[in-house]
Design a protein around this motif. Structure first.
Motif, PDB file in Angstrom:
ATOM      1  N   GLY A  22       0.581  -1.469  -0.069  1.00 59.08           N
ATOM      2  CA  GLY A  22       0.316  -0.197   0.015  1.00 59.08           C
ATOM      3  C   GLY A  22       0.454   0.981   0.353  1.00 59.08           C
ATOM      4  N   ALA A  25       3.975   5.929   4.859  1.00 63.03           N
ATOM      5  CA  ALA A  25       3.011   6.447   5.704  1.00 63.03           C
ATOM      6  C   ALA A  25       2.756   8.043   5.248  1.00 63.03           C
ATOM      7  CB  ALA A  25       4.067   6.087   6.597  1.00 63.03           C
ATOM      8  N   VAL A  28       0.274   8.517   2.983  1.00 65.16           N
ATOM      9  CA  VAL A  28      -0.889   7.889   3.812  1.00 65.16           C
ATOM     10  C   VAL A  28      -1.310   9.639   4.761  1.00 65.16           C
ATOM     11  CG1 VAL A  28      -2.369   7.259   5.956  1.00 65.16           C
ATOM     12  CG2 VAL A  28      -0.683   5.655   4.182  1.00 65.16           C
ATOM     13  N   TYR A 120     -10.616   6.802   6.038  1.00 68.85           N
ATOM     14  CA  TYR A 120      -9.792   7.176   6.054  1.00 68.85           C
ATOM     15  C   TYR A 120      -8.354   6.444   7.175  1.00 68.85           C
ATOM     16  CZ  TYR A 120      -6.074   7.775   3.063  1.00 68.85           C
ATOM     17  OH  TYR A 120      -4.280   7.688   2.546  1.00 68.85           O
ATOM     18  N   ARG A 123      -9.052   2.739   8.630  1.00 70.34           N
ATOM     19  CA  ARG A 123      -8.425   2.463   7.317  1.00 70.34           C
ATOM     20  C   ARG A 123      -6.866   2.080   7.791  1.00 70.34           C
ATOM     21  NH1 ARG A 123      -8.448   3.580   1.458  1.00 70.34           N
ATOM     22  NH2 ARG A 123     -10.805   3.595   1.941  1.00 70.34           N
ATOM     23  N   TYR A 124      -6.092   3.034   7.491  1.00 73.94           N
ATOM     24  CA  TYR A 124      -4.913   3.259   8.020  1.00 73.94           C
ATOM     25  C   TYR A 124      -4.269   3.269   9.408  1.00 73.94           C
ATOM     26  CZ  TYR A 124      -4.546   3.197   3.421  1.00 73.94           C
ATOM     27  OH  TYR A 124      -4.453   3.300   1.846  1.00 73.94           O
ATOM     28  N   ASN A 125      -5.601   3.613  10.478  1.00 72.69           N
ATOM     29  CA  ASN A 125      -5.042   3.546  11.733  1.00 72.69           C
ATOM     30  C   ASN A 125      -4.505   4.900  12.210  1.00 72.69           C
ATOM     31  OD1 ASN A 125      -5.233   3.268  14.453  1.00 72.69           O
ATOM     32  ND2 ASN A 125      -3.797   1.603  14.421  1.00 72.69           N
TER      33      ASN A 125
END
Length: 161
Positions: A22, A25, A28, A120, A123-125
């Protein structure tokens, strides 16, 4: 020979790029920040339009108390135009209604953007700085600052300031 080594280097970076599951970081966080900024800009636009509605209401209330044949001036596209109150009042009321519809549209877009942001984040904590400090027992603010690089202790979350 230098050309061969750079070609080999680019091939190996392409292979490792394909193995990533994915976004990084940093990507994201950048996407999350962009989405937050979009939501903020929508909120500021809605606030600006609310002020316009208040101004329209003030002018409409004032003009309702005035003789309809009295002349008044209206700024249209940067040009000051002389009209009568009976010509200007319906146009102002129409503008006010149109602005209200735009605000409703922006508010629904903001709600949609808020849901997207929440999805979002889940999903990405993603955790915001200062968020959840009371929930996490035994942790001080210092460890959460250390995780700004993109991962929490478990390596699963992203911390956004």
């Amino acid at each position: 020979m230098a050309a061969n080594s750079s070609t080999t280097g680019s091939k190996s970076s392409n292979n490792s790029g394909g193995k990533q599951s994915g976004p990084s970081a940093e990507q994201v966080v950048a996407t999350f920040q962009r989405m937050r900024q979009e939501q903020r800009s929508m909120a500021s636009k809605a606030a600006e339009l609310e002020m316009d509605i208040n101004e329209h209401s003030l002018v409409i209330d004032t003009l309702k108390e005035v003789d309809p044949s009295r002349k008044c001036f209206r700024l249209i596209g940067g040009v000051l135009v002389e009209r009568t109150v009976k010509e200007v009042l319906p146009a102002l009321e129409n503008n006010k209604e149109q602005i209200s519809k735009i605000i409703e549209s922006i508010n629904s877009q903001m709600q949609t953007k808020g849901r997207e942001l929440t999805e979002y984040r889940e999903r990405y904590n993603i955790r915001l700085v200062g968020e959840g400090e009371g929930e996490e027992k035994g942790q001080s603010a210092a460890p959460s600052r250390d995780s700004e690089g993109g991962a929490s202790k478990s390596g699963a979350g992203v911390l956004v300031s």
